[in-house]
Design a protein around this motif. Structure first.
Motif, PDB file in Angstrom:
ATOM      1  N   VAL A  42       0.838  -1.183   0.000  1.00 42.00           N
ATOM      2  CA  VAL A  42       0.000   0.000   0.000  1.00 42.00           C
ATOM      3  C   VAL A  42       0.880   1.243   0.000  1.00 42.00           C
ATOM      4  CG1 VAL A  42      -1.720   1.271   1.316  1.00 42.00           C
ATOM      5  CG2 VAL A  42      -1.812  -1.190   1.225  1.00 42.00           C
ATOM      6  N   GLN A  66     -13.754   5.518  -3.454  1.00 34.51           N
ATOM      7  CA  GLN A  66     -13.116   4.210  -3.450  1.00 34.51           C
ATOM      8  C   GLN A  66     -13.310   3.580  -4.820  1.00 34.51           C
ATOM      9  OE1 GLN A  66     -14.246   1.522  -0.275  1.00 34.51           O
ATOM     10  NE2 GLN A  66     -14.089  -0.198  -1.668  1.00 34.51           N
ATOM     11  N   PHE A  70     -10.678  -4.032  -3.008  1.00 40.05           N
ATOM     12  CA  PHE A  70      -9.893  -4.018  -1.779  1.00 40.05           C
ATOM     13  C   PHE A  70      -9.442  -5.438  -1.497  1.00 40.05           C
ATOM     14  CE2 PHE A  70      -9.660  -4.763   2.813  1.00 40.05           C
ATOM     15  CZ  PHE A  70      -8.554  -3.986   3.080  1.00 40.05           C
ATOM     16  N   SER A  72      -7.263  -7.579   1.290  1.00 42.73           N
ATOM     17  CA  SER A  72      -6.701  -7.470   2.640  1.00 42.73           C
ATOM     18  C   SER A  72      -5.563  -8.467   2.827  1.00 42.73           C
ATOM     19  CB  SER A  72      -7.788  -7.727   3.680  1.00 42.73           C
ATOM     20  OG  SER A  72      -8.190  -9.078   3.630  1.00 42.73           O
ATOM     21  N   PRO A 143      -3.243  -3.662   4.540  1.00 42.16           N
ATOM     22  CA  PRO A 143      -3.951  -3.568   5.819  1.00 42.16           C
ATOM     23  C   PRO A 143      -4.866  -4.768   6.030  1.00 42.16           C
ATOM     24  CG  PRO A 143      -4.962  -2.127   4.212  1.00 42.16           C
ATOM     25  CD  PRO A 143      -3.745  -2.704   3.561  1.00 42.16           C
ATOM     26  N   GLU A 145      -8.537  -6.319   7.367  1.00 41.84           N
ATOM     27  CA  GLU A 145      -9.896  -5.825   7.141  1.00 41.84           C
ATOM     28  C   GLU A 145     -10.310  -4.833   8.216  1.00 41.84           C
ATOM     29  OE1 GLU A 145     -12.573  -9.073   6.466  1.00 41.84           O
ATOM     30  OE2 GLU A 145     -11.318  -9.883   4.870  1.00 41.84           O
ATOM     31  N   GLU A 147      -8.300  -2.889   9.993  1.00 42.99           N
ATOM     32  CA  GLU A 147      -7.559  -1.647   9.786  1.00 42.99           C
ATOM     33  C   GLU A 147      -8.189  -0.821   8.665  1.00 42.99           C
ATOM     34  OE1 GLU A 147      -3.104  -3.208  11.078  1.00 42.99           O
ATOM     35  OE2 GLU A 147      -3.689  -3.226   8.978  1.00 42.99           O
ATOM     36  N   TYR A 148      -8.641  -1.496   7.614  1.00 45.19           N
ATOM     37  CA  TYR A 148      -9.287  -0.791   6.508  1.00 45.19           C
ATOM     38  C   TYR A 148     -10.597  -0.151   6.962  1.00 45.19           C
ATOM     39  CZ  TYR A 148     -11.885   0.068   2.259  1.00 45.19           C
ATOM     40  OH  TYR A 148     -12.643   0.655   1.292  1.00 45.19           O
ATOM     41  N   LEU A 151      -9.861   2.852   8.832  1.00 42.35           N
ATOM     42  CA  LEU A 151      -9.382   3.905   7.944  1.00 42.35           C
ATOM     43  C   LEU A 151     -10.543   4.619   7.266  1.00 42.35           C
ATOM     44  CD1 LEU A 151      -6.975   5.286   6.477  1.00 42.35           C
ATOM     45  CD2 LEU A 151      -7.297   3.595   4.686  1.00 42.35           C
TER      46      LEU A 151
END
Length: 178
Positions: A42, A66, A70, A72, A143, A145, A147-148, A151
């Motif tokens: 990332v 977005q 995504f 992870s 990251p 899941e 952490e995302y 975020l």
């Protein structure tokens, strides 16, 4: 001494105000940075986001955008050489880029531009040979899941509430009355 007419003062004030407000909309987003070929994980860049005269309260509202898939850290950990295309699609989802000239390569691009100007990008490329997974690139420093979710929620702590399988004392069923 002669006074200016009211409509001239109003017009002058309107021109000044529109000039000041238009400065808020000309802020260059952080995504104008040069693209890198680094697929190690990332990349996050932050803008200084000063707003008009350095005042954050005078910036227009900007939504989070977005784009892509995504992927992870947990998803990449499930990839194993020898998996079929269907198994990889089940784990990672449908690839964003499926090039007809490189049918043995799937690219999972992800990009999140926060309203604050923060930019997060990642890329995972999956390579097949004889319709089974040979290897993949990228996926380092992705990251998790949780952490995302924290975020996109805008907090630094986990945005997911703690869940428990055990019922709390306040959720005991009431005894039937006779």
């Amino acid at each position: 001494m002669r006074m200016l007419p009211t409509y001239r003062i109003s017009a002058f004030a309107l021109i000044i105000l529109s000039t000041l407000v238009s400065g808020c909309a000309t802020k260059k987003p952080a995504d104008t940075m040069a693209a890198t070929s680094d697929t190690s994980g990332v990349q996050v860049s932050r803008s200084n986001g000063g707003g008009l005269f350095g005042l954050r309260m005078l910036t227009p509202y900007r939504i989070d955008i977005q784009q892509g898939n995504f992927v992870s850290k947990e998803m990449v950990a499930q990839l194993r050489p020898g998996m079929t295309r269907d198994q990889v699609r089940f784990v990672l989802g449908t690839p964003l880029l499926n090039d007809m000239f490189h049918v043995n390569r799937w690219d999972y691009e992800f990009r999140l531009v926060k309203g604050s100007g923060e930019l997060m990008t990642s890329r995972v490329s999956v390579f097949f040979k004889d319709d089974v997974l040979e290897h993949f690139e990228g996926g380092d420093n992705l990251p998790t899941e949780s952490e995302y979710l924290s975020l996109i929620a805008g907090s630094h702590n986990s945005a997911i509430p703690e869940l428990s399988d055990t019922p709390s004392s306040s959720s005991k069923p009431n005894k039937p009355s006779n």
